[in-house]
Write an enzyme that holds these catalytic residues in place. Structure first.
Site, PDB file in Angstrom:
ATOM      1  N   TYR A   1     -21.230  -6.270 -25.347  1.00  0.00           N
ATOM      2  CA  TYR A   1     -21.566  -6.539 -23.940  1.00  0.00           C
ATOM      3  C   TYR A   1     -21.053  -7.889 -23.472  1.00  0.00           C
ATOM      4  O   TYR A   1     -21.753  -8.645 -22.808  1.00  0.00           O
ATOM      5  CB  TYR A   1     -23.075  -6.378 -23.690  1.00  0.00           C
ATOM      6  CG  TYR A   1     -23.514  -4.968 -23.948  1.00  0.00           C
ATOM      7  CD1 TYR A   1     -23.270  -3.967 -23.007  1.00  0.00           C
ATOM      8  CD2 TYR A   1     -24.100  -4.615 -25.159  1.00  0.00           C
ATOM      9  CE1 TYR A   1     -23.603  -2.658 -23.275  1.00  0.00           C
ATOM     10  CE2 TYR A   1     -24.439  -3.307 -25.431  1.00  0.00           C
ATOM     11  CZ  TYR A   1     -24.194  -2.324 -24.490  1.00  0.00           C
ATOM     12  OH  TYR A   1     -24.510  -1.033 -24.744  1.00  0.00           O
TER      13      TYR A   1
ATOM     14  N   ASP B   1       0.890  -1.163   0.000  1.00  0.00           N
ATOM     15  CA  ASP B   1       0.000   0.000   0.000  1.00  0.00           C
ATOM     16  C   ASP B   1       0.924   1.207   0.000  1.00  0.00           C
ATOM     17  O   ASP B   1       1.436   1.624   1.032  1.00  0.00           O
ATOM     18  CB  ASP B   1      -0.913   0.002   1.231  1.00  0.00           C
ATOM     19  CG  ASP B   1      -1.838   1.230   1.260  1.00  0.00           C
ATOM     20  OD1 ASP B   1      -1.610   2.169   0.467  1.00  0.00           O
ATOM     21  OD2 ASP B   1      -2.775   1.255   2.085  1.00  0.00           O
TER      22      ASP B   1
ATOM     23  N   LYS C   1      -2.642  13.833  -1.063  1.00  0.00           N
ATOM     24  CA  LYS C   1      -1.501  12.970  -1.360  1.00  0.00           C
ATOM     25  C   LYS C   1      -0.431  13.714  -2.168  1.00  0.00           C
ATOM     26  O   LYS C   1      -0.648  14.840  -2.604  1.00  0.00           O
ATOM     27  CB  LYS C   1      -1.985  11.699  -2.075  1.00  0.00           C
ATOM     28  CG  LYS C   1      -2.901  10.830  -1.179  1.00  0.00           C
ATOM     29  CD  LYS C   1      -2.118  10.091  -0.138  1.00  0.00           C
ATOM     30  CE  LYS C   1      -2.853   9.439   1.015  1.00  0.00           C
ATOM     31  NZ  LYS C   1      -4.142   8.860   0.928  1.00  0.00           N
TER      32      LYS C   1
ATOM     33  N   ARG D   1     -12.894   2.972 -13.450  1.00  0.00           N
ATOM     34  CA  ARG D   1     -12.077   3.655 -14.459  1.00  0.00           C
ATOM     35  C   ARG D   1     -11.819   5.112 -14.086  1.00  0.00           C
ATOM     36  O   ARG D   1     -12.720   5.836 -13.684  1.00  0.00           O
ATOM     37  CB  ARG D   1     -12.778   3.604 -15.826  1.00  0.00           C
ATOM     38  CG  ARG D   1     -12.925   2.218 -16.419  1.00  0.00           C
ATOM     39  CD  ARG D   1     -13.505   2.293 -17.832  1.00  0.00           C
ATOM     40  NE  ARG D   1     -14.808   2.954 -17.829  1.00  0.00           N
ATOM     41  CZ  ARG D   1     -15.984   2.304 -17.846  1.00  0.00           C
ATOM     42  NH1 ARG D   1     -16.019   0.987 -17.887  1.00  0.00           N
ATOM     43  NH2 ARG D   1     -17.116   2.975 -17.846  1.00  0.00           N
TER      44      ARG D   1
ATOM     45  N   ARG E   1     -15.163  -6.196 -18.834  1.00  0.00           N
ATOM     46  CA  ARG E   1     -15.358  -6.048 -20.273  1.00  0.00           C
ATOM     47  C   ARG E   1     -14.039  -5.806 -21.016  1.00  0.00           C
ATOM     48  O   ARG E   1     -13.254  -4.931 -20.633  1.00  0.00           O
ATOM     49  CB  ARG E   1     -16.255  -4.827 -20.458  1.00  0.00           C
ATOM     50  CG  ARG E   1     -16.944  -4.740 -21.764  1.00  0.00           C
ATOM     51  CD  ARG E   1     -17.940  -3.588 -21.754  1.00  0.00           C
ATOM     52  NE  ARG E   1     -18.723  -3.667 -22.967  1.00  0.00           N
ATOM     53  CZ  ARG E   1     -19.565  -2.716 -23.366  1.00  0.00           C
ATOM     54  NH1 ARG E   1     -19.732  -1.629 -22.632  1.00  0.00           N
ATOM     55  NH2 ARG E   1     -20.227  -2.861 -24.475  1.00  0.00           N
TER      56      ARG E   1
ATOM     57  N   HIS F   1       1.353   6.529   0.348  1.00  0.00           N
ATOM     58  CA  HIS F   1       2.175   7.647   0.832  1.00  0.00           C
ATOM     59  C   HIS F   1       3.509   7.717   0.107  1.00  0.00           C
ATOM     60  O   HIS F   1       4.336   8.544   0.463  1.00  0.00           O
ATOM     61  CB  HIS F   1       2.507   7.455   2.325  1.00  0.00           C
ATOM     62  CG  HIS F   1       1.324   7.340   3.217  1.00  0.00           C
ATOM     63  ND1 HIS F   1       1.439   7.071   4.566  1.00  0.00           N
ATOM     64  CD2 HIS F   1      -0.009   7.453   2.984  1.00  0.00           C
ATOM     65  CE1 HIS F   1       0.244   7.014   5.119  1.00  0.00           C
ATOM     66  NE2 HIS F   1      -0.661   7.227   4.179  1.00  0.00           N
TER      67      HIS F   1
HETATM   68  C1  LIG Z   1      -5.111   7.685   1.374  1.00  0.00           C
HETATM   69  C2  LIG Z   1      -4.862   6.262   1.717  1.00  0.00           C
HETATM   70  C3  LIG Z   1      -5.570   5.203   1.120  1.00  0.00           C
HETATM   71  C4  LIG Z   1      -6.817   5.395   0.308  1.00  0.00           C
HETATM   72  O1  LIG Z   1      -6.744   6.243  -0.749  1.00  0.00           O
HETATM   73  P1  LIG Z   1      -8.051   7.027  -1.275  1.00  0.00           P
HETATM   74  O2  LIG Z   1      -7.593   7.529  -2.602  1.00  0.00           O
HETATM   75  O3  LIG Z   1      -8.336   8.122  -0.313  1.00  0.00           O
HETATM   76  O4  LIG Z   1      -9.157   6.055  -1.399  1.00  0.00           O
HETATM   77  C5  LIG Z   1      -5.166   3.911   1.382  1.00  0.00           C
HETATM   78  N1  LIG Z   1      -4.160   3.651   2.219  1.00  0.00           N
HETATM   79  C6  LIG Z   1      -3.483   4.620   2.859  1.00  0.00           C
HETATM   80  C7  LIG Z   1      -2.373   4.251   3.783  1.00  0.00           C
HETATM   81  C8  LIG Z   1      -3.830   5.960   2.649  1.00  0.00           C
HETATM   82  O5  LIG Z   1      -3.203   6.930   3.310  1.00  0.00           O
END
Ligand SMILES: *Cc1c(COP(=O)(O)O)cnc(C)c1O
Length: 386
Positions: free
Chosen positions: A224, A159, A188, A234, A217, A162
């Site tokens: 379809y 993830d 962000k 998207r 799709r 950041h």
């Molecule tokens: C901001 C964030 C997200 C989610 O992003 P969104 O675009 O706001 O949905 C996921 N994980 C972390 C650690 C974040 O700071």
């Protein structure tokens, strides 16, 4: 507090003619969605290249990016995803929305990133994915996680909401051989108000993700055909045009934030009772999404009052994340079969950090050296008063 002049920080988001031109370009292109347009395709190419990845898919936001990535990694009912307990709630919610169980584990008290030993302890036969979060742009222990993954067969999903442009051991996020997700939400490090992206290390997963993010799709389908389950995630052409402009500024902004954090963290470390977020020396490029520090031992209530004083003195200051298991949302769906107390007991560092951590918006680090000194002075006074 005395009548000091409040420091002035740049506004965020930042934009100039590049965003303006991008928006007009998308407008006049006449196609405002990605099918047939050029902006999303170009942004995906540029973003992948910038992060050393082969394949990128732009999506509606960072939460959807996580959901899509997890779905492509076969997360669903009957599976578990290990997440750091100290993070934004999307990390766990994405897994829970897919019908999986989100298992929170503790973080390192210095870097606030996932504790690899704690993650190893939480692995069960149902574990599909471990999701490190690169907290505030400081990368998690990707060596330890790679080894754990190799030893157990559990996949890693970064993830990287950041961590635009961050590096580990000279490797960019897309060069670490795992799927990675990003957010382009308003605060962000690159933003179009909302938006997200997923990087894939291999073509096949990228192709399936494309189908899933477009209702199953195929790209040029007119009949379809819906080949696999999905949703509409998207990104639109306007957002992509803005993100292309934002990407062009990312490296210079990282370099500036890095210089300012070197100074500010040194000043913070000199303040009695303040400990700035520590950096793992192997994480050799921090993107600096937040300037974080702890006031160890302060109660949550006093920390909140401290944040109030910092804001009053002109700093864009916020309380750190609440432990995800201390929200009602966490327990509604996909929680582990454990009591809150049992989880809290397993996560002593998260308990402490979520009570004593403060963060400053990254625009703080885009100001001058004088502002770093002023910021540290304000923090020193407020902490002494707390
Ligand atoms: C901001 C964030 C997200 C989610 O992003 P969104 O675009 O706001 O949905 C996921 N994980 C972390 C650690 C974040 O700071």
């Amino acid at each position: 507090m005395n009548a000091r002049q409040a420091p002035v920080f740049p506004q965020w988001p930042h934009y100039d003619e590049a965003e303006r031109e991008g928006l007009i370009r998308a407008l006049e292109q006449g196609l405002w969605w990605r099918m047939g347009g050029d902006e999303v395709n170009s942004f995906e190419r540029e973003f992948a290249e910038h992060h050393g990845a082969e394949h990128a898919l732009a999506v509606t936001n960072g939460t959807h990016a996580l959901e899509l990535a997890l779905q492509c990694m076969d997360v669903g009912p009957g599976t578990e995803v290990i997440v750091p307990a100290f993070t934004f709630i999307s990390s766990s919610q994405a897994a829970q929305r897919l019908g999986a169980v989100a298992v929170p584990v503790d973080v390192d008290p210095d870097t606030y990133c996932i504790d690899v030993a704690a993650a190893a302890d939480a692995i069960t036969p149902r574990t599909k994915v471990i999701m490190p979060v690169h907290m505030a742009g400081l990368m998690a222990d990707m060596d330890g996680l790679a080894k754990l993954s190799a030893d157990t067969g559990v996949q890693i999903l970064q993830d990287a909401a950041h961590a635009h442009g961050a590096q580990w051991q000279g490797k960019r996020v897309g060069e670490l051989g795992t799927v990675a997700t990003f957010s382009f939400q308003n605060g962000k490090l690159m933003t179009a108000g909302e938006g997200g992206a997923v990087l894939f290390p291999e073509k096949e997963m990228h192709e399936r993700a494309f189908l899933r993010h477009s209702c199953g799709r195929p790209k040029n389908d007119t009949r379809y055909l819906h080949l696999i389950a999905g949703s509409n995630m998207r990104l639109n052409e306007f957002s992509a045009s803005v993100l292309r402009a934002q990407l062009s500024r990312l490296d210079a902004q990282i370099a500036l934030r890095d210089e300012r954090w070197a100074l500010l963290s040194r000043l913070l470390a000199g303040i009695d009772g303040v400990v700035p977020q520590g950096d793992d020396p192997r994480a050799d490029r921090n993107s600096h999404y937040m300037a974080m520090f702890r006031v160890p031992g302060i109660t949550e209530e006093r920390r909140n009052a401290l944040v109030g004083r910092l804001v009053e003195a002109g700093l864009p200051a916020f309380a750190g994340f609440r432990a995800i298991y201390r929200t009602d949302a966490f327990w509604e769906i996909g929680a582990p079969d454990e009591s809150l107390d049992a989880v809290a007991k397993r996560c002593p560092n998260t308990e402490a950090i979520s009570a004593d951590c403060v963060w400053l918006h990254h625009r703080t680090l885009l100001a001058g050296e004088a502002e770093m000194h002023a910021t540290a002075e304000i923090i020193a006074e407020a902490v002494a008063a707390a």
